[in-house]
Enzyme design. Structure first.
Site, PDB file in Angstrom:
ATOM      1  N   CYS A 290       0.755  -1.182  -0.150  1.00  0.00           N
ATOM      2  CA  CYS A 290       0.000  -0.008   0.039  1.00  0.00           C
ATOM      3  C   CYS A 290       0.981   1.280   0.141  1.00  0.00           C
ATOM      4  O   CYS A 290       2.027   1.365  -0.116  1.00  0.00           O
ATOM      5  CB  CYS A 290      -0.853  -0.205   1.198  1.00  0.00           C
ATOM      6  SG  CYS A 290      -0.175  -0.102   2.820  1.00  0.00           S
TER       7      CYS A 290
ATOM      8  N   CYS B 128       3.654   1.541   2.726  1.00  0.00           N
ATOM      9  CA  CYS B 128       5.032   1.195   2.591  1.00  0.00           C
ATOM     10  C   CYS B 128       5.756   2.089   1.821  1.00  0.00           C
ATOM     11  O   CYS B 128       7.007   2.107   2.092  1.00  0.00           O
ATOM     12  CB  CYS B 128       4.512  -0.264   1.623  1.00  0.00           C
ATOM     13  SG  CYS B 128       3.438  -1.314   2.435  1.00  0.00           S
TER      14      CYS B 128
ATOM     15  N   CYS C  51     -11.825  -1.347 -28.329  1.00  0.00           N
ATOM     16  CA  CYS C  51     -12.494  -0.516 -27.289  1.00  0.00           C
ATOM     17  C   CYS C  51     -11.657  -0.553 -25.915  1.00  0.00           C
ATOM     18  O   CYS C  51     -10.500  -1.492 -25.939  1.00  0.00           O
ATOM     19  CB  CYS C  51     -13.937  -0.846 -27.035  1.00  0.00           C
ATOM     20  SG  CYS C  51     -14.003  -2.587 -26.259  1.00  0.00           S
TER      21      CYS C  51
ATOM     22  N   CYS D 134     -11.038  -4.162 -24.426  1.00  0.00           N
ATOM     23  CA  CYS D 134      -9.881  -4.927 -24.799  1.00  0.00           C
ATOM     24  C   CYS D 134      -8.559  -4.604 -24.089  1.00  0.00           C
ATOM     25  O   CYS D 134      -7.777  -5.387 -23.869  1.00  0.00           O
ATOM     26  CB  CYS D 134      -9.569  -4.549 -26.293  1.00  0.00           C
ATOM     27  SG  CYS D 134     -10.798  -4.653 -27.343  1.00  0.00           S
TER      28      CYS D 134
ATOM     29  N   ASP E  39      10.308  29.033  -4.473  1.00  0.00           N
ATOM     30  CA  ASP E  39      11.663  29.184  -4.177  1.00  0.00           C
ATOM     31  C   ASP E  39      11.842  30.840  -4.648  1.00  0.00           C
ATOM     32  O   ASP E  39      11.077  31.299  -5.596  1.00  0.00           O
ATOM     33  CB  ASP E  39      12.476  28.436  -5.012  1.00  0.00           C
ATOM     34  CG  ASP E  39      14.129  28.741  -4.580  1.00  0.00           C
ATOM     35  OD1 ASP E  39      14.377  29.056  -3.618  1.00  0.00           O
ATOM     36  OD2 ASP E  39      14.640  28.779  -5.866  1.00  0.00           O
TER      37      ASP E  39
ATOM     38  N   ASP F 248      16.063  22.622  -4.206  1.00  0.00           N
ATOM     39  CA  ASP F 248      14.599  22.160  -4.321  1.00  0.00           C
ATOM     40  C   ASP F 248      14.131  20.908  -4.360  1.00  0.00           C
ATOM     41  O   ASP F 248      13.094  20.768  -4.239  1.00  0.00           O
ATOM     42  CB  ASP F 248      14.076  23.076  -5.332  1.00  0.00           C
ATOM     43  CG  ASP F 248      14.488  24.918  -5.225  1.00  0.00           C
ATOM     44  OD1 ASP F 248      14.341  25.067  -3.924  1.00  0.00           O
ATOM     45  OD2 ASP F 248      14.610  25.372  -6.194  1.00  0.00           O
TER      46      ASP F 248
END
Length: 818
Positions: free
Chosen positions: A12, A15, A84, A87, A506, A709
């Protein structure tokens, strides 16, 4: 150094966050980003401080596993045969289920499959599996981006022509079917031989004969639809195949009954319904393909504009050579009116260059020696020579096309919801169609009535609308962004941007130009301005400090000839000492002059006033005698104040986050309209302030362009980096603004809002359409003595649904940067 690691054991988002936090604690880490979807850690670090073994050990210590990821592990393939969204979902789910596949993603619009596999021989196995599903896998070469787009464009044109031919064929036979079927009802003239009142057998046989070519022209729907049903992967084609087959078979049954003398069946022929449904769906698929082509036309337009040849200097002669033969370091000549074939650095000449295509910059930019140029910009009025710095897949254009392609392959959270709905929708509709048909039989209605319900329910539903609702809008939105110099790295970034409540800026290179210039020269008594500049610039000639470079540049502008210092000493954070023709010249800040016992008290008020305006005073002395002050300022970009004013009007919390001293930071903030300032922040502390604001349940965006940054950009919910930013900052950011105009930030927020609104309106339409149409097709209105929905009308309604979604998405192409 940048490395990537495959991660194992994550389940998840917690983690991913845990691993990122652990890695950021290691010495030498510039930034770390975990992608939960691909299970990959991207790490920028100092290889002199940190090793791969240390990184892997740290990950193992917290209960996960990792390994160095090889560059060749991500494989991208083309897929043909998809019709589509279902698929794409089917292929993706099947490939994902293979034990040696770590990650799989199918992009229906781009017709590509991206795979990460632990098995070197997986390519052949995946190809076999895809072939069993009745699709075709083919290889793409990332080293030939231009060839790929050219080939893809040709394939799309061929596909369009094929769909157009099939649609025209279907329409040519469908029109007479409709005429014959409705002539008596509408009191239209009809040959007696096919008049249902005089020759019912010929009437029905004529419709059957005319329907046959329509069925043959659209046989791919039956092949794919029934094949996917047998393999337990039903999709939109399955509904089409089932609905029209039932209509056709019942029509054949009715024709036999008519030939046997049961003329009541002349009113129960559904040949027209089958033909109209197939024709309209063919039209829808053609329009869908045209729409998909339009979503990437900005990149294709750039590719087409790239020159196929370049004028280079070889053996002291100007030669025209194919662009493929140009090497890094070659000198290219660009004349007025020509497009620059590749990226490079100008070595001589001066010209205005139109960079609107690659960067979105509307006005031409002056280019001179040492300036960077990007292909395929257009040279306007001068001759320039530049040295090639990037070729092939390393050019800015190739990187942009790859970034847009990757971004369009990613899925936004709202898109994943639509995929889940689509994957279950076909099963539900088949059950609803059969169930409602049986209920009408049990209630006493005729077999004909029940067949009509069954056909109508199958053909009126449109699961494709859910998939098209999100993907077409995201692709058009990202394409328009790229066209205007806004490169969005993922669908999630596009969706999240309009939720941002706080924006951190910044200062240097973001709000300001990042290029200090001399603004004021204050002289002591009896001092000459040019002589002061001569001493200061000559002393700084050996320096690489930005302030020193600004002084040298000012002297060059004035036209002062400089001399080389015989001795040069630099004192970090203080200033410099230099010996010029036997005399000592000192330049530095107030603290440096205190250490040298040079009295500057008479100029203290002037100095403080300069600082309050955001300028940096540099003191100059000759043989310890004070001569004056040179004030240097990193000037504000022209559009910064206007952009921040617009952000304030939106009610966003705008904050400046900078390492500069409090007075300088506050002075710049006052000029651009920022009230919240966090100054004197160390690079590693910027991410802390981002986290602090996020803890207050804020969606935080960070705007920067430097290596300092990078951590904050990675930590922020959305990281924006200016186009002039460092490579590390660009790796960390979610969105790249290709030019230095901060108003692009406003345009990005606006694009995000309009794209998400477009998606929501598409989903609302798709959901409302299906919720209203399915009960009508089931015959609910018949309970209240209303007529039963005709399968023919059901087919029209279904096609209208998808076409409406496509056209609504294309409205985003009208988006304009403000």
């Amino acid at each position: 150094m940048i490395s990537k690691y495959n991660l194992y054991g994550m389940t998840c988002a917690v983690c991913a966050t845990t691993i990122e936090k652990k890695i950021h604690e290691l010495d030498g880490v510039y930034f770390a980003k975990v992608n939960l979807t691909t299970e990959v850690l991207k790490l920028e670090y100092d290889e002199g401080v940190l090793s791969n073994h240390t990184v892997i050990t740290a990950i193992q210590d917290i209960g996960y596993d990792a390994e160095i990821r090889k560059k060749t592990e991500i494989k991208v393939f083309g897929i043909s045969g998809m019709t589509c969204v279902s698929c794409a979902n089917k292929i993706e789910n099947v490939v994902k289920s293979m034990t040696y596949v770590k990650y799989a993603n199918v992009n229906f619009e781009a017709e590509k499959l991206s795979v990460i596999s632990t098995d070197p021989s997986a390519v052949a196995k995946i190809s076999d599996v895809v072939k069993i599903l009745e699709y075709q896998l083919y290889a793409l070469s990332e080293d030939e981006e231009q060839v790929i787009y050219k080939t893809k464009e040709q394939e799309q044109q061929q596909q369009q022509q094929k769909l157009r031919r099939r649609f025209i064929t279907s329409m040519l036979f469908t029109i007479p079917i409709i005429y014959v079927a409705s002539a008596n009802i509408l009191e239209l003239p009809l040959f007696e031989i096919i008049d249902p009142t005089t020759n019912p057998s010929f009437f029905s046989m004529t419709q059957l004969i005319l329907t046959a070519p329509v069925i043959l022209a659209n046989k791919d729907y039956y092949k794919i639809g029934f094949s996917s049903l047998m393999k337990k992967h039903p999709k939109m084609d399955t509904l089409i195949a089932l609905g029209t087959s039932i209509a056709l078979l019942y029509g054949i049954f009715a024709t036999i009954q008519i030939i046997l003398g049961n003329y009541l069946y002349t009113k129960e022929l559904y040949f027209g319904a089958s033909a109209v449904i197939l024709t309209l769906i063919r039209l829808e698929k053609y329009l869908e393909l045209v729409t998909k082509d339009k979503t990437s036309e900005a990149i294709q337009k750039l590719m087409r504009m790239t020159p196929k040849t370049a004028k280079t200097i070889r053996h002291n002669k100007e030669q025209t050579v194919p662009i493929e033969s140009v090497l890094v370091g070659d000198v290219i000549i660009a004349k007025p009116g020509e497009r620059l074939p590749l990226d490079g650095i100008v070595i001589s000449g001066k010209s205005l260059v139109d960079e609107s295509m690659p960067t979105g910059e509307n006005l031409p930019v002056e280019k001179k020696a040492n300036d960077r140029v990007i292909g395929p910009s257009k040279n306007k009025n001068g001759v320039i020579r530049y040295e090639t710095t990037h070729i092939g897949k390393d050019t800015t254009l190739a990187q942009i096309s790859k970034l847009v392609d990757d971004a369009q392959s990613s899925k936004a959270p709202i898109e994943k919801l639509a995929d889940i709905i689509s994957s279950y929708f076909v099963y539900i509709i088949i059950v609803v169609a059969i169930g409602s048909s049986l209920l009408w039989v049990l209630s006493g209605q005729s077999i004909s009535f029940s067949f009509s319900v069954l056909i109508s329910v199958l053909v009126i539903t449109c699961p494709c609308a859910f998939g098209l609702a999100t993907r077409t809008a995201i692709m058009v939105g990202m394409g328009k962004g790229a066209e205007n110099g806004i490169l969005i790295k993922s669908g999630e970034a596009l969706e999240t941007t309009h939720h941002v409540k706080t924006i951190l800026f910044d200062k240097t290179g973001t709000i300001t130009k990042g290029k200090p210039v001399v603004t004021d020269i204050i002289l002591a008594e009896n001092m000459d301005r040019n002589f002061l500049l001569f001493l200061a610039a000559s002393a700084e000639k050996a320096s690489d400090h930005p302030l020193g470079e600004a002084i040298v540049k000012e002297a060059e502008i004035v036209g002062i000839d400089l001399v080389e210092p015989s001795i040069f000493e630099s004192f970090s954070g203080l200033g410099v000492n230099a010996i010029l023709k036997g005399t000592e010249v000192s330049l530095g800040n107030e603290e440096f002059f205190k250490q040298l016992n040079i009295d500057i008290s008479k100029f203290k008020l002037i100095s403080d006033n300069l600082v309050s305006k955001g300028k940096t005073p540099v003191y100059i002395a000759n043989d310890r005698i004070f001569l004056g002050i040179i004030a240097i300022e990193d000037t504000i970009k022209p559009a910064s104040a206007l952009a921040i004013q617009k952000l304030n009007k939106l009610g966003l919390n705008v904050v400046m986050l900078t390492g500069d001293n409090k007075l300088t930071a506050q002075a710049i903030a006052n000029q651009v309209g920022i009230t919240n300032v966090i100054s004197e922040v160390l690079p590693q502390e910027k991410a802390y302030y981002v986290k602090m604001l996020q803890s207050k349940e804020h969606r935080v965006a960070m705007v920067g362009n430097g290596i300092n940054d990078a951590l904050a950009l990675a930590q922020a919910d959305i990281g924006f980096v200016m186009g002039s930013g460092t490579d590390i900052a660009m790796e960390s950011a979610d969105i790249i603004l290709m030019n230095d105009d901060l108003q692009l930030l406003m345009s990005t927020i606006d694009l995000s809002k309009k794209t998400i609104w477009n998606i929501k309106s598409n989903l609302y339409w798709a959901f409302a359409y299906n919720m209203l149409s399915v009960p009508i097709a089931m015959g609910v209105l018949n309970i209240f003595w209303r007529p039963l929905l005709s399968p023919l009308i059901a087919g029209v309604a279904m096609s209208f649904s998808s076409i409406t979604v496509l056209l609504n998405s294309l409205r985003l192409k009208n988006f304009k940067v403000k």
